[in-house]
Design a protein around this motif. Structure first.
Motif, PDB file in Angstrom:
ATOM      1  N   ALA A   2       0.831  -1.192   0.000  1.00 30.69           N
ATOM      2  CA  ALA A   2       0.000   0.000   0.000  1.00 30.69           C
ATOM      3  C   ALA A   2       0.872   1.251   0.000  1.00 30.69           C
ATOM      4  CB  ALA A   2      -0.911   0.004   1.222  1.00 30.69           C
ATOM      5  N   VAL A   3       0.367   2.288  -0.601  1.00 25.02           N
ATOM      6  CA  VAL A   3       1.061   3.566  -0.598  1.00 25.02           C
ATOM      7  C   VAL A   3       0.887   4.186   0.784  1.00 25.02           C
ATOM      8  CG1 VAL A   3       1.086   5.889  -1.588  1.00 25.02           C
ATOM      9  CG2 VAL A   3       0.732   3.918  -3.062  1.00 25.02           C
ATOM     10  N   LYS A   4       1.998   4.578   1.406  1.00 23.80           N
ATOM     11  CA  LYS A   4       1.953   5.110   2.765  1.00 23.80           C
ATOM     12  C   LYS A   4       1.861   6.628   2.793  1.00 23.80           C
ATOM     13  CE  LYS A   4       4.479   1.266   4.835  1.00 23.80           C
ATOM     14  NZ  LYS A   4       5.006   0.556   3.674  1.00 23.80           N
ATOM     15  N   SER A   5       2.419   7.302   1.796  1.00 17.00           N
ATOM     16  CA  SER A   5       2.385   8.757   1.782  1.00 17.00           C
ATOM     17  C   SER A   5       2.489   9.253   0.350  1.00 17.00           C
ATOM     18  CB  SER A   5       3.536   9.318   2.614  1.00 17.00           C
ATOM     19  OG  SER A   5       4.754   9.123   1.913  1.00 17.00           O
ATOM     20  N   ALA A   6       2.196  10.525   0.179  1.00 17.89           N
ATOM     21  CA  ALA A   6       2.254  11.112  -1.164  1.00 17.89           C
ATOM     22  C   ALA A   6       3.655  11.026  -1.747  1.00 17.89           C
ATOM     23  CB  ALA A   6       1.802  12.564  -1.107  1.00 17.89           C
ATOM     24  N   SER A   7       4.671  11.102  -0.886  1.00 21.81           N
ATOM     25  CA  SER A   7       6.035  11.073  -1.394  1.00 21.81           C
ATOM     26  C   SER A   7       6.343   9.738  -2.078  1.00 21.81           C
ATOM     27  CB  SER A   7       7.038  11.334  -0.267  1.00 21.81           C
ATOM     28  OG  SER A   7       6.937  10.322   0.710  1.00 21.81           O
ATOM     29  N   GLU A   8       5.566   8.710  -1.773  1.00 20.18           N
ATOM     30  CA  GLU A   8       5.774   7.401  -2.394  1.00 20.18           C
ATOM     31  C   GLU A   8       4.898   7.204  -3.626  1.00 20.18           C
ATOM     32  OE1 GLU A   8       5.658   4.138   0.421  1.00 20.18           O
ATOM     33  OE2 GLU A   8       6.183   5.525   2.019  1.00 20.18           O
ATOM     34  N   THR A  65       1.188  21.880 -17.234  1.00 18.17           N
ATOM     35  CA  THR A  65       2.012  20.686 -17.394  1.00 18.17           C
ATOM     36  C   THR A  65       1.673  19.672 -16.315  1.00 18.17           C
ATOM     37  OG1 THR A  65       3.826  21.447 -15.983  1.00 18.17           O
ATOM     38  CG2 THR A  65       3.926  22.057 -18.328  1.00 18.17           C
ATOM     39  N   ALA A  66       1.803  18.411 -16.662  1.00 16.24           N
ATOM     40  CA  ALA A  66       1.565  17.333 -15.698  1.00 16.24           C
ATOM     41  C   ALA A  66       2.513  17.456 -14.514  1.00 16.24           C
ATOM     42  CB  ALA A  66       1.728  15.971 -16.382  1.00 16.24           C
ATOM     43  N   VAL A  67       3.744  17.896 -14.760  1.00 20.97           N
ATOM     44  CA  VAL A  67       4.729  18.035 -13.686  1.00 20.97           C
ATOM     45  C   VAL A  67       4.273  19.083 -12.673  1.00 20.97           C
ATOM     46  CG1 VAL A  67       7.089  18.763 -13.152  1.00 20.97           C
ATOM     47  CG2 VAL A  67       6.666  17.220 -15.078  1.00 20.97           C
ATOM     48  N   GLU A  68       3.786  20.225 -13.151  1.00 22.67           N
ATOM     49  CA  GLU A  68       3.353  21.275 -12.228  1.00 22.67           C
ATOM     50  C   GLU A  68       2.097  20.862 -11.462  1.00 22.67           C
ATOM     51  OE1 GLU A  68       2.735  26.076 -11.895  1.00 22.67           O
ATOM     52  OE2 GLU A  68       3.068  25.214 -13.878  1.00 22.67           O
ATOM     53  N   VAL A  69       1.172  20.181 -12.134  1.00 22.58           N
ATOM     54  CA  VAL A  69      -0.028  19.694 -11.444  1.00 22.58           C
ATOM     55  C   VAL A  69       0.370  18.685 -10.364  1.00 22.58           C
ATOM     56  CG1 VAL A  69      -2.199  18.418 -11.727  1.00 22.58           C
ATOM     57  CG2 VAL A  69      -1.553  20.179 -13.398  1.00 22.58           C
ATOM     58  N   ALA A  70       1.302  17.797 -10.685  1.00 24.03           N
ATOM     59  CA  ALA A  70       1.785  16.819  -9.701  1.00 24.03           C
ATOM     60  C   ALA A  70       2.425  17.523  -8.505  1.00 24.03           C
ATOM     61  CB  ALA A  70       2.777  15.858 -10.353  1.00 24.03           C
ATOM     62  N   PHE A  76      -0.235  20.072  -1.701  1.00 20.45           N
ATOM     63  CA  PHE A  76      -1.512  19.962  -0.994  1.00 20.45           C
ATOM     64  C   PHE A  76      -1.480  18.828   0.023  1.00 20.45           C
ATOM     65  CE2 PHE A  76      -5.511  17.629  -0.660  1.00 20.45           C
ATOM     66  CZ  PHE A  76      -6.276  18.586  -0.013  1.00 20.45           C
ATOM     67  N   GLU A  77      -0.903  17.715  -0.364  1.00 22.94           N
ATOM     68  CA  GLU A  77      -0.852  16.556   0.541  1.00 22.94           C
ATOM     69  C   GLU A  77      -0.049  16.904   1.794  1.00 22.94           C
ATOM     70  OE1 GLU A  77      -0.295  12.750   2.365  1.00 22.94           O
ATOM     71  OE2 GLU A  77       1.281  14.120   1.761  1.00 22.94           O
ATOM     72  N   ARG A  78       1.073  17.570   1.623  1.00 21.43           N
ATOM     73  CA  ARG A  78       1.883  17.968   2.787  1.00 21.43           C
ATOM     74  C   ARG A  78       1.111  18.931   3.683  1.00 21.43           C
ATOM     75  NH1 ARG A  78       5.910  18.059  -1.208  1.00 21.43           N
ATOM     76  NH2 ARG A  78       5.681  20.309  -1.447  1.00 21.43           N
ATOM     77  N   THR A  79       0.438  19.916   3.084  1.00 21.01           N
ATOM     78  CA  THR A  79      -0.332  20.900   3.850  1.00 21.01           C
ATOM     79  C   THR A  79      -1.489  20.239   4.578  1.00 21.01           C
ATOM     80  OG1 THR A  79       0.225  22.612   2.263  1.00 21.01           O
ATOM     81  CG2 THR A  79      -1.636  23.051   3.683  1.00 21.01           C
ATOM     82  N   SER A  80      -2.198  19.341   3.898  1.00 20.31           N
ATOM     83  CA  SER A  80      -3.349  18.695   4.535  1.00 20.31           C
ATOM     84  C   SER A  80      -2.900  17.807   5.686  1.00 20.31           C
ATOM     85  CB  SER A  80      -4.177  17.900   3.521  1.00 20.31           C
ATOM     86  OG  SER A  80      -3.459  16.780   3.045  1.00 20.31           O
ATOM     87  N   GLN A  81      -1.722  17.207   5.582  1.00 21.80           N
ATOM     88  CA  GLN A  81      -1.197  16.409   6.695  1.00 21.80           C
ATOM     89  C   GLN A  81      -0.898  17.291   7.890  1.00 21.80           C
ATOM     90  OE1 GLN A  81       2.205  14.061   5.506  1.00 21.80           O
ATOM     91  NE2 GLN A  81       0.921  12.267   5.251  1.00 21.80           N
TER      92      GLN A  81
END
Length: 93
Positions: A2-8, A65-70, A76-81
């Motif tokens: 399972a994916v544990k965090s956005a960084s993964e 760009t897909a890179v900027e959206v990513a 967002f994931e870091r902020t929401s955490q």
């Protein structure tokens, strides 16, 4: 596993596989849960969109760009955490 965090999670790879290297305003609306591409254009015009939109010469419409959206999704994931962590601290958890 399972994916544990956005960084993964490979946001960039996922977005490129699904949308290609460029996302149009309808794609951006889908990713960021806006109700329409028109809402994305309005948010962009008001400076409230978390990514830049640009126009290619000889092409109609705006693109991100897909890179900027990513990058925006990872941010967002870091902020929401952080917000979730702060709320848990306040709740005495």
């Amino acid at each position: 596993g399972a994916v544990k965090s956005a960084s993964e999670f490979d946001y960039t790879g996922y977005l490129i596989t699904r949308y290609g290297i460029l996302l149009d305003v309808d794609d951006v609306a889908c990713v960021f849960r806006y109700s329409s591409g028109e809402c994305v254009r309005k948010a962009h015009a008001a400076g409230r969109l978390p990514v830049n939109l640009g126009q290619f010469p000889e092409r109609r419409g705006l693109f991100a760009t897909a890179v900027e959206v990513a990058d925006a999704l990872r941010s967002f994931e870091r902020t929401s955490q952080r917000i979730r962590g702060n709320r848990d601290d306040l709740a005495g958890m």
